[in-house]
Scaffold this motif. Sequence first.
Motif, PDB file in Angstrom:
ATOM      1  N   MET A  50       0.832  -1.201   0.000  1.00 56.24           N
ATOM      2  CA  MET A  50       0.000   0.000   0.000  1.00 56.24           C
ATOM      3  C   MET A  50       0.871   1.258   0.000  1.00 56.24           C
ATOM      4  O   MET A  50       0.622   2.217  -0.733  1.00 56.24           O
ATOM      5  CB  MET A  50      -0.908  -0.008   1.245  1.00 56.24           C
ATOM      6  N   PHE A  51       1.927   1.201   0.822  1.00 59.77           N
ATOM      7  CA  PHE A  51       2.859   2.334   0.867  1.00 59.77           C
ATOM      8  C   PHE A  51       3.555   2.525  -0.482  1.00 59.77           C
ATOM      9  O   PHE A  51       3.622   3.634  -1.012  1.00 59.77           O
ATOM     10  CB  PHE A  51       3.914   2.120   1.956  1.00 59.77           C
ATOM     11  N   LEU A  52       4.080   1.422  -1.055  1.00 60.14           N
ATOM     12  CA  LEU A  52       4.829   1.514  -2.313  1.00 60.14           C
ATOM     13  C   LEU A  52       3.950   2.018  -3.457  1.00 60.14           C
ATOM     14  O   LEU A  52       4.418   2.771  -4.316  1.00 60.14           O
ATOM     15  CB  LEU A  52       5.421   0.151  -2.669  1.00 60.14           C
ATOM     16  N   GLN A  53       2.685   1.623  -3.442  1.00 60.18           N
ATOM     17  CA  GLN A  53       1.770   2.071  -4.490  1.00 60.18           C
ATOM     18  C   GLN A  53       1.578   3.588  -4.436  1.00 60.18           C
ATOM     19  O   GLN A  53       1.593   4.259  -5.461  1.00 60.18           O
ATOM     20  CB  GLN A  53       0.424   1.359  -4.338  1.00 60.18           C
ATOM     21  N   ARG A  54       1.412   4.121  -3.238  1.00 57.84           N
ATOM     22  CA  ARG A  54       1.245   5.576  -3.086  1.00 57.84           C
ATOM     23  C   ARG A  54       2.570   6.310  -3.309  1.00 57.84           C
ATOM     24  O   ARG A  54       2.605   7.379  -3.916  1.00 57.84           O
ATOM     25  CB  ARG A  54       0.700   5.891  -1.686  1.00 57.84           C
ATOM     26  N   PHE A  55       3.631   5.705  -2.813  1.00 55.05           N
ATOM     27  CA  PHE A  55       4.957   6.310  -2.930  1.00 55.05           C
ATOM     28  C   PHE A  55       5.392   6.430  -4.389  1.00 55.05           C
ATOM     29  O   PHE A  55       6.076   7.375  -4.767  1.00 55.05           O
ATOM     30  CB  PHE A  55       5.958   5.454  -2.140  1.00 55.05           C
ATOM     31  N   SER A  56       4.982   5.473  -5.217  1.00 55.45           N
ATOM     32  CA  SER A  56       5.385   5.462  -6.626  1.00 55.45           C
ATOM     33  C   SER A  56       4.886   6.683  -7.396  1.00 55.45           C
ATOM     34  O   SER A  56       5.395   6.996  -8.469  1.00 55.45           O
ATOM     35  CB  SER A  56       4.898   4.189  -7.309  1.00 55.45           C
ATOM     36  N   CYS A  57       3.898   7.388  -6.851  1.00 52.32           N
ATOM     37  CA  CYS A  57       3.365   8.592  -7.498  1.00 52.32           C
ATOM     38  C   CYS A  57       4.239   9.819  -7.239  1.00 52.32           C
ATOM     39  O   CYS A  57       4.064  10.858  -7.884  1.00 52.32           O
ATOM     40  CB  CYS A  57       1.952   8.889  -6.998  1.00 52.32           C
ATOM     41  N   LEU A  58       5.159   9.729  -6.284  1.00 53.89           N
ATOM     42  CA  LEU A  58       6.001  10.867  -5.919  1.00 53.89           C
ATOM     43  C   LEU A  58       7.290  10.881  -6.739  1.00 53.89           C
ATOM     44  O   LEU A  58       7.836   9.827  -7.065  1.00 53.89           O
ATOM     45  CB  LEU A  58       6.358  10.814  -4.431  1.00 53.89           C
ATOM     46  N   LEU A  59       7.796  12.077  -7.029  1.00 58.24           N
ATOM     47  CA  LEU A  59       9.040  12.223  -7.785  1.00 58.24           C
ATOM     48  C   LEU A  59      10.212  11.553  -7.060  1.00 58.24           C
ATOM     49  O   LEU A  59      11.081  10.944  -7.688  1.00 58.24           O
ATOM     50  CB  LEU A  59       9.348  13.707  -7.999  1.00 58.24           C
TER      51      LEU A  59
END
Length: 216
Positions: A92-101
């Motif tokens: 869940m964290f990695l999925q959201r984190f992947s949207c950040l530069l």
Amino acid sequence: AMDAHVKNESLSSVQQLGVEMTVRYGKYLNLLKEDAENGLCFVLMNCEKFLKQQQRTVVSSLCCLRERCAGYDWFASSVFLIMSGDGEKTLMFLQRFSCLLVSAFLWLPRLHLSIHLPVTTVESGIHPVYFCSAHHIEMLLKAELPLVFSAFHMSGFTPSQICLQWITQCFWNYMDWSEICHYIAICIFLGPDYQIYMCISVFRHLQQDILKHTEA
């Protein structure tokens, strides 16, 4: 995450070795339980599956571009340990984190063969961390720590090479676990340029040792 295709995929020998090391380290830190290996394999196979959806097909003679995954995923493993072995929470964290530069700089497999990069960049086989972060590290090192920069120049070994190793491995085997967590947190909250400042500060800390080794 419970996709049947994911369960059927198997990890490479390199990834399996990385899983063993990660679980051993996690148990040493009292962060993981006995069944942690299955959870980490679950995370890595999901990451591989979903990152493949954003990869280009490249015909190249470079070995690094023939593989669909870029070696072992040290960042995902670090997050898995931070989440105390909770695979669902890690994904869940990695999925959201992947949207950040900043994910492009901390999570190196994120941009392996990525459709988000120009074709020429992908075909070069050189990760953006090398020509962005590592390039700026060398520029700053020359200005801030000229003696260390000269020592590297004399050795014929570039600072960017060792920095790329540090960054790829999230400083595993170089820093204590608490410092690794600080590195990840600082870069996420304050920006990817802190990756550069972190490497410079490590070189400053090691300055006397580097100069002593150069003399010897």
